[in-house]
Structures are given as structure tokens and as C-alpha cells.
Motif scaffolding. Structure first.
Motif, mmCIF file in Angstrom:
data_model
loop_
_atom_site.group_PDB
_atom_site.id
_atom_site.type_symbol
_atom_site.label_atom_id
_atom_site.label_comp_id
_atom_site.label_asym_id
_atom_site.label_seq_id
_atom_site.Cartn_x
_atom_site.Cartn_y
_atom_site.Cartn_z
ATOM 1 N N PHE A 1 0.788 -1.210 -0.029
ATOM 2 C CA PHE A 1 -0.021 0.181 0.175
ATOM 3 C C PHE A 1 0.937 1.169 0.393
ATOM 4 O O PHE A 1 2.080 1.756 0.810
ATOM 5 N N SER A 2 0.248 1.678 -0.909
ATOM 6 C CA SER A 2 0.896 3.268 -0.632
ATOM 7 C C SER A 2 -0.257 4.459 -0.107
ATOM 8 O O SER A 2 -1.662 4.979 0.012
ATOM 9 N N VAL A 3 0.217 5.630 0.737
ATOM 10 C CA VAL A 3 -0.467 6.803 1.380
ATOM 11 C C VAL A 3 0.233 8.401 0.737
ATOM 12 O O VAL A 3 1.629 8.257 0.950
ATOM 13 N N HIS A 4 -0.377 9.098 1.832
ATOM 14 C CA HIS A 4 0.303 10.334 1.678
ATOM 15 C C HIS A 4 1.817 10.030 2.574
ATOM 16 O O HIS A 4 1.609 9.967 3.626
ATOM 17 N N HIS A 5 3.582 10.983 2.915
ATOM 18 C CA HIS A 5 4.203 10.830 3.410
ATOM 19 C C HIS A 5 3.853 11.325 5.075
ATOM 20 O O HIS A 5 3.144 12.938 4.130
ATOM 21 N N PRO A 6 3.596 10.955 5.901
ATOM 22 C CA PRO A 6 3.026 11.977 7.053
ATOM 23 C C PRO A 6 3.953 12.841 7.313
ATOM 24 O O PRO A 6 3.253 14.365 7.904
ATOM 25 N N PHE A 7 5.389 13.235 7.183
ATOM 26 C CA PHE A 7 6.329 14.482 6.718
ATOM 27 C C PHE A 7 5.464 15.953 5.944
ATOM 28 O O PHE A 7 5.169 17.057 6.185
ATOM 29 N N THR A 8 5.096 15.131 4.893
ATOM 30 C CA THR A 8 4.914 16.178 4.038
ATOM 31 C C THR A 8 2.923 17.526 4.456
ATOM 32 O O THR A 8 3.419 18.226 4.883
ATOM 33 N N HIS B 1 5.083 6.553 13.650
ATOM 34 C CA HIS B 1 4.693 4.885 14.052
ATOM 35 C C HIS B 1 3.897 4.617 13.950
ATOM 36 O O HIS B 1 3.778 3.767 14.358
ATOM 37 N N THR B 2 3.253 5.764 14.338
ATOM 38 C CA THR B 2 1.167 4.517 13.526
ATOM 39 C C THR B 2 0.781 4.122 12.832
ATOM 40 O O THR B 2 0.454 3.176 12.331
ATOM 41 N N ILE B 3 1.588 4.803 11.841
ATOM 42 C CA ILE B 3 1.263 3.451 10.162
ATOM 43 C C ILE B 3 2.224 2.718 10.436
ATOM 44 O O ILE B 3 2.019 1.407 9.776
ATOM 45 N N LEU B 4 3.313 2.557 10.843
ATOM 46 C CA LEU B 4 4.404 1.344 10.781
ATOM 47 C C LEU B 4 3.376 1.016 12.034
ATOM 48 O O LEU B 4 3.845 -0.674 12.001
ATOM 49 N N ASN B 5 3.568 1.392 12.945
ATOM 50 C CA ASN B 5 2.683 0.002 13.723
ATOM 51 C C ASN B 5 2.265 -1.286 14.105
ATOM 52 O O ASN B 5 1.308 -1.641 14.076
#
Length: 241
Positions: A148-155, A192-196
Motif C-alpha cells: 500500500f501507498s499513502v501520503h507521507h506524514p511529514f509532507t 509510528h502509527t502507520i508502521l505499528n
């Protein structure tokens, strides 16, 4: 609950309006799709998908559905927008099964139904990943792939005046397509929410911050240079436990 339903209705309405734009121009003019996200996503998939059952979760106008069918996969494509479903049906005909479905609820598939689930730039429209990922785990075969792909949280932090990085925040972005303006709501999550959340249900094989292609550089050099310093999307490749 009311806010979540209102958000979902807004997403459906917006993408119903955008369906014709996606169908006619996004594949040729949307460089962030065609020359940035898609090449990297496709690299993670086997070129031969013969006899593989694949779920295209959030198919939009069916670009990935078409690619998967061309690689030999047996594809079921889903989207929450009825108009996007119609565009996908026009694109692939009877080569794939296309159904309107919400990813935030129970999915009408048997356990161990799919070898691969691919979800391109869709999950940031879903607030509760726990429900979605639990269902993904249930319907994936053992050692099946979730890509899956999502918006990058930093951007996405730059879209908020008073951003709270460690919160899951609702953002409304403004898109200009074919001379019209669309308000597009989505959720930004900390990394961290995306990864965890992914790790709770799957084993992560790769975390990818894609790079734009040389064709992107030729067609839009300033945007190309920007992407080299500012990631726009995040791609996760995970395996069912």
C-alpha cells in the motif's frame, strides 16, 4: 461517529465528481501518479501474476486493475465511489470483478481469499485502520502480500497551521483539476502509527520512500527537484503472518 460518516460522504461525493477527471487525464497528466508512485509500486509486484488472486482495494479509475489483469491475475477491484466503479468497469470490462465497497467495515470475502492486496493512495481516507487491517489479514492467504501507498506524514504537516504531529488529524486539501477546484478530506497519521498498526497484523518487508523517474524530471524539473528533498508518498510492503 457523525463526523466520520460526514467525512465518508464527503470523500464519496468528491471522488464521484473526480471520476471523469481520473478516467480522462490522471494517467497521462498526473505525474505524481504515473512517474512517481506507480513505477515503484509495480516494481514490488511479480511480473507474472498468473493464477494469483488479487484485491485492488481502492481501485479509483482502474489503472492498477488493468495492470494486474495484464499480468495474468484474477482481480477483484473495489472502491467506495460508485462513479469510480463505473470508470473501472468501462476500463476493464469483464476482465475483472468490480464492486462498490467500504474498506472500513467487514469485507464480503472468505478467509484466505487473496494472494495479494494492493491499495494505492487510498488508506489515508480511512480513519480506523484497525478494522481495515484486521479484515485484510483475514482475507489474505498465509504469506500473502499487502502493498500500500499513502501520503507521507511529514509532507502533510505543511497543510496545517497548527499541526500536532503525534495525532491522527483530519486535513482538507484543495485540488485544482481541469479548471475546477475540489476539496479533498483525508487523515494524516504519524509515522509510528502507520508502521505499528501494520506490524500488529503483518510483517513489514520494505518501507519505501519513492523517487521520481527521469521522465518526471524532463516534464517537470522544478517539481522533480522538490521531490528529491521532500517526500510526497510512503510505500509499505508487508507479508501476512
Amino acid at each position: 461517529m457523525e463526523k466520520r460518516l460526514a467525512m465518508k460522504e464527503k470523500v464519496i461525493d468528491t471522488f464521484n465528481q473526480l471520476a471523469i477527471v481520473y478516467e480522462k487525464s490522471i494517467d497521462t497528466e498526473g505525474l505524481y501518479n504515473s512517474e512517481y508512485e506507480r513505477p515503484t509500486m509495480l516494481e514490488q509486484l511479480p511480473k507474472d501474476l498468473l493464477h494469483k488472486d488479487v484485491l485492488d482495494a481502492g481501485c479509483a479509475a482502474g489503472w492498477y486493475t488493468h495492470q494486474l489483469v495484464n499480468r495474468g491475475a484474477k482481480v477483484i477491484a473495489t472502491d467506495v465511489s460508485p462513479e469510480m466503479i463505473r470508470t473501472t468497469q468501462r476500463r476493464v470490462g469483464d476482465k475483472a470483478k468490480v464492486i462498490c465497497m467500504d474498506l472500513e467495515g467487514e469485507m464480503a470475502f472468505e478467509e484466505n481469499s487473496f494472494d495479494i492486496i494492493i491499495s494505492s493512495l487510498t488508506l489515508h481516507y480511512v480513519k480506523d485502520w484497525e478494522v481495515t487491517f484486521n479484515e485484510f489479514k483475514r482475507i489474505l492467504k498465509p504469506n500473502g502480500m499487502l502493498l500500500f501507498s499513502v501520503h507521507h506524514p511529514f509532507t502533510d504537516l505543511r497543510l496545517l497551521q497548527n499541526a500536532s504531529y503525534f495525532s491522527t488529524e483530519l486535513i482538507t486539501d484543495v485540488w485544482k483539476k481541469d479548471g475546477k477546484t475540489y476539496e479533498v478530506p483525508f487523515y494524516r497519521r504519524p509515522l509510528h502509527t502507520i508502521l505499528n498498526t501494520t506490524l500488529k497484523y503483518f510483517s513489514i518487508e520494505k518501507v519505501i520512500e519513492p523517487q521520481p523517474t527521469l521522465n518526471f524530471k524532463e516534464r517537470a524539473p522544478e517539481k522533480y527537484e522538490h521531490l528529491l528533498k521532500n517526500p510526497q508518498f510512503l510505500i509499505i510492503k508487508a507479508i501476512s503472518k
